[in-house]
Design a protein around this motif. Sequence first.
Motif, PDB file in Angstrom:
ATOM      1  N   ARG A  18       0.809  -1.218   0.000  1.00  0.00           N
ATOM      2  CA  ARG A  18       0.000   0.000   0.000  1.00  0.00           C
ATOM      3  C   ARG A  18       0.848   1.277   0.000  1.00  0.00           C
TER       4      ARG A  18
ATOM      5  N   LEU B 292       2.595   4.388  -1.128  1.00  0.00           N
ATOM      6  CA  LEU B 292       2.518   5.240  -2.315  1.00  0.00           C
ATOM      7  C   LEU B 292       3.930   5.651  -2.738  1.00  0.00           C
TER       8      LEU B 292
ATOM      9  N   CYS C 269       1.410  10.804  -5.386  1.00  0.00           N
ATOM     10  CA  CYS C 269       0.509  10.389  -4.314  1.00  0.00           C
ATOM     11  C   CYS C 269      -0.589   9.491  -4.861  1.00  0.00           C
TER      12      CYS C 269
ATOM     13  N   MET D  47       0.011   6.889  -7.080  1.00  0.00           N
ATOM     14  CA  MET D  47       0.682   5.772  -7.730  1.00  0.00           C
ATOM     15  C   MET D  47       1.355   4.981  -6.618  1.00  0.00           C
ATOM     16  N   LEU D  48       1.163   3.679  -6.645  1.00  0.00           N
ATOM     17  CA  LEU D  48       1.844   2.857  -5.651  1.00  0.00           C
ATOM     18  C   LEU D  48       3.322   2.750  -6.022  1.00  0.00           C
TER      19      LEU D  48
ATOM     20  N   MET E  68      -4.896   4.323   3.528  1.00  0.00           N
ATOM     21  CA  MET E  68      -5.187   3.160   2.695  1.00  0.00           C
ATOM     22  C   MET E  68      -5.065   1.886   3.525  1.00  0.00           C
TER      23      MET E  68
ATOM     24  N   VAL F 299      -3.159  -4.001   1.197  1.00  0.00           N
ATOM     25  CA  VAL F 299      -3.606  -4.539  -0.078  1.00  0.00           C
ATOM     26  C   VAL F 299      -2.448  -5.344  -0.666  1.00  0.00           C
TER      27      VAL F 299
ATOM     28  N   ILE G  63      -7.161   4.744  -6.648  1.00  0.00           N
ATOM     29  CA  ILE G  63      -6.181   4.999  -5.583  1.00  0.00           C
ATOM     30  C   ILE G  63      -6.636   6.116  -4.642  1.00  0.00           C
TER      31      ILE G  63
ATOM     32  N   LYS H 213      -7.103   5.652  -0.733  1.00  0.00           N
ATOM     33  CA  LYS H 213      -6.406   6.500   0.243  1.00  0.00           C
ATOM     34  C   LYS H 213      -7.359   7.030   1.298  1.00  0.00           C
TER      35      LYS H 213
END
Lengths: 171, 267, 784
Positions: free
Chosen positions: A20, A22, A60, A62-63, B1, B4, B34, B38
């Motif tokens: 998770r 970012l 922020c 995009m993983l 978040m 995952v 996303i 978040k």
Amino acid sequence: MSEVSLVVNGRRVSGVVEDRTLLVHFLREHLGLTGTHVGCDTSQCGACVVHVDGKAVKSCTMLAAQASGSTVVTIEGLADGADLHPVQAAFRENHALQCGFCTPGMIMASVDIINRHPDGLDEATVREELEGNICRCTGYHNIVKAVLAASKAMNKSKAKGKSASRAKQAA
Amino acid sequence: MYSVNYHRASSVADAAKLIKKGDAKFLSGGMTLIPAMKTRLAAPSDLVDLNHIAELKGIKVSGKTVTIGAATTHYEVATDEKLKKVCPAIAELAGLIGDVAVRYRGTIGGSIANNDPAADYPAALMALDATVVTNKRQIPAEKFFKGLFETALKDDEIVTAVTFTAPPKAAYQKFPNPASRYAITGVFVTKGKDGVRVAVTGAGDNGVFRSKEIEAALAKKFDAAALDGVKVPSANMMTDMHASADYRANLVLVMAKRAVTAANAGA
Amino acid sequence: MGIEGIGARVARKEDKRFITGAGRYVDDMVVPGMKHAAFVRSPYAHAQIRKIDVKAAQAMPGVIAVLTGKELKADGIGNLICGWMIHSKDGSPMKMGAWSPLAVDKVRYVGDAVAIVVADTKGQARDAAEAVEVTYKELKAVADVTEAVRKGAPQIHPEAEGNLIFDWEIGNAKETEAAFKKAAHVVKMDVINNRLVPNAMEPRAALGHYDKAEDHYTCWTTSQNPHVARLVMSAFYNVAPENKLRVIAPDVGGGFGSKIYIYPEELVCLWASKKSGVPVKWVADRSESFLCDAHGRDHVTHAEMAFDENHKILGFKVETMANLGAYMSLFSSATPTYLYATLLSGQYDIPAIHGNVKAIYTNTAPVDAYRGAGRPEAAFLVERMMEVSARQFGISPAELRRKNFITSFPHQTPVIMNYDAGDFAASLDAAMKEADYAGFAKRKAEAAKRGKLRGIGMSCYIEACGIAPSAAVGSLGAGVGLWESAEVRVNAVGTIEVLTGSHSHGQGHETTFAQLVAERLSVPLDSISIVHGDTDKVQMGMGTYGSRSGAVGMSAISKALDKVEAKAKKIAAHLMEADEGDIVIENGALKVAGTDKSVPWFQVALAAYTAHNLPGGMEPGLKETAFYDPSNFTFPAGCYICEVEIDPDTGVTEIVQFVAADDFGNIINPMIVEGQVHGGIAQGIGQALLEGAHYDPDSGQLLTASYMDYTMPRAADLPSFKVSTSNTPSPSNPLGMKGCGEAGAIGSPPAVINAITDAIGTEDLTMPATPQKVWAAIRSATKH
């Protein structure tokens, strides 16, 4: 957890992160590149803009895992050694920043805007193109001036570069 | 978040297999998913990243037939020279989605699979009478979009492309929400061999729809003046703090007029 | 003026770090062993807390501590305070309800903090915060002031019956009534000043670190006034005595007032650090900022103005209800009283004024000063009133204003203020010329041909900055003095550090303050460093708000420089065997006027520290401190003109030109001043056209809780601005400065709304004038 590996500001980096995580947090917390900021949670303010594979994206949204394998440039990697990038210089000369918080994202987005408009920019276009970056201090007046000035400077130096290379060819 | 698990799919078949894990979701551009994760409004257990599947990418134009791969970004649609020649309206629409950082990442497949009632693409696909191609079948746009955030897609079904025949005349006009920049009202008009189609996004209380009143008026004469005096009912329009149903009904007509004018000018 | 001194457009010294990503904000700070906090917040606007069960949360991965208000109270941590006492017109003190940093028995707005979770990562802290089980009994909520004062409205604090905090008045009711009796015309208006969310781009953050070995606390916080934060956390919240508490406000990403206050989060992080044994960092999400940062404005006002037959103003009556939210924030009581009603005279000679302000609790986020703080509300009211009155009388808005301008100074208004200097007609003339006001009719006709409605509006604002003197504000109820401090430290080799109590969070002090020193001591800008924002480094200071850093903060530096200069001259005179009175400072040296004798600056500094050859009895060293308390407020004023074009089909307003002519007195760096004006205007246009915080009236839920619904001004929403300044120096401080930080936000909203109402021909329009509202106003105007 995922292993991510990418090139950031010319350096190959890797790390094991929670899935998770970012990209912005990977940059800030794992690499200590705190120039990239987080100003909102709805992907609108643009304080987190970096270049991923040459394009201005919101880090922020995009993983880090998504970015694995990519080449990333952040505000810390924009200047050429001690020489400021023309957009950085133009921001200072035109007083295009006050508190400085939106500035890194604003500069990274502006570089992308100028790159996409090699034939130059006008005020209306700059204002439209800055849609994804919010500044609360400057009223954008001087940011717009700075982007226009940097665009001119970069086009001029490109023209110079071209004529220099033409001169070389002729020689 | 929330926590995952991330998976990078290498092919459509691989993605179809990966999606069976837990409460998995496809991740395309991630420009909606996303942010929702978040703020903890979405909580998939697994994400299946579709971005590295070569077969989902790219724009093909053959005569008037256009095929856009599902993982093609808004930026690519907005700037594709071949596409701009046959159907500038959809390129212009793509250039109005979000901001450029969003357009670099967001994809047409992701957008239509999400079917946000204020998204732009659904109006285009309905008005262009497009076909949504999946890993299982072909679905006409009109059957694909089903109300708010609902589509005809099955859980393990992946949008692979969108295809349509470019009409002689088309244009999109958008009135954005000043805050989110999603459409408060967006109207896509086309005039092709099968007549006039007018699709409206952002305004309806059940997602994208075709405006019968405007289509009927434009079928008589494809001109903004033909819409003078046309009544767009506000009964099925959405009301929120940004725009009342009446205001949206007004915008539908105003945007339709401007779209027709633009379509005629562009032809 | 030298190339780096007063008046020069020097590029900012601080920019280098910001443009290279090397700025250091609170969220960039890392302390060994640091952990992350998340707050459990109320989902209800009004509810009783029945039970808090933290067991499940404590068992979550990575969790170090879960702490509640009960434990906080048990440790003696105090309630949050409001630092300005207001008395109602009946003499009773304001009715302040208790504000516990973590709610114990009741929550009063959505976002009210209930517990803190400390965990290894921010994600884990969030996960665990959701696992804290709070049993609430939901109560009826009220978000709107007019509803909150009705009989039977939910009672928010037991201390404030009927939710009324105070019922305050200013001016003279009797004289005002008498004035209205003589009136030939009375113009009446109802005005709403819309609620705003400050939205500094850096969200608030705090890092609390308790050092057990030293029994000492350090707090990094996003503050505009770290010394005030230390004072309040020490004296009122009992976190630690001042000598055991260091507050650091490093680079701060904008404030606009919202970072003046001491919020629950920073003191809870400090307390939690001691309690959990680890440094605790909290960084707000933007959604949290929307819910919990102090909001601004939110007034409902009825006003009447009396005129004689020649349109001279006779009197002004104002009734305002101010929404202070669920708790009284630090300066919340001063904002709608002494920062608002004292400006009701505007730029006009008004013989009688009476203002009444009722402050009211609602189940919404606390409301306090936001850029302009009270003055935008006053300017909006007065300048809408002038415009509407002119339209009713059928005379030009400029003429009505000119007829009523104050033209001689000092001028005592009926509402406390004594205007010390100004030339209002000069700003009006300058703005009208720049805007080509005379050519407007032609432009309007041309726009009409394109189907557009064009309108023009003006605003002649005045404001008060640098709130002072301390004795006066003390008599009005302020809990603190409003002076400023400075220390000028000349090093042995002549370089200089200036320690200032002001705090820069975008204002460019590192440059402008250095320009003042460069001018006075004739040394290069590069040899001067400005130190601020750290209570361990800098002597007690009051911080930055109310456009006070120039007029008050720099005046303190100027006073310290006087002392440095005097001592340096004494040393130089001694070294050159000359008369002290003949020494001048020029080109980096101290010279004997009219001769070629001189000593370089660095040698004088060195002499001060070697102390080998000082005048008899002189102490070594060259370092001086000053505390400066001004004699009066300063009064920046100006005229703004806005021209708009409206698309009647959609109601979209485009600002086609915006002109600002300001009088800020003397200016140090015009480039920075212009930047301040640009930013202020953008926020003012934001208020007028785009921004508005909306609560659901029944549930008290904030509906505009992210940038998806709260419209922040973006580049394409704004034009380039035409700004200029004129100068009537302020006689109230040694530098003749007035302050420029808030003017733009104060002067612009009425100009925008006056322009739109001019274009659409109806006054019935509230801010923000969104396309939908403008479209509806046009429709209802044409129906009538």
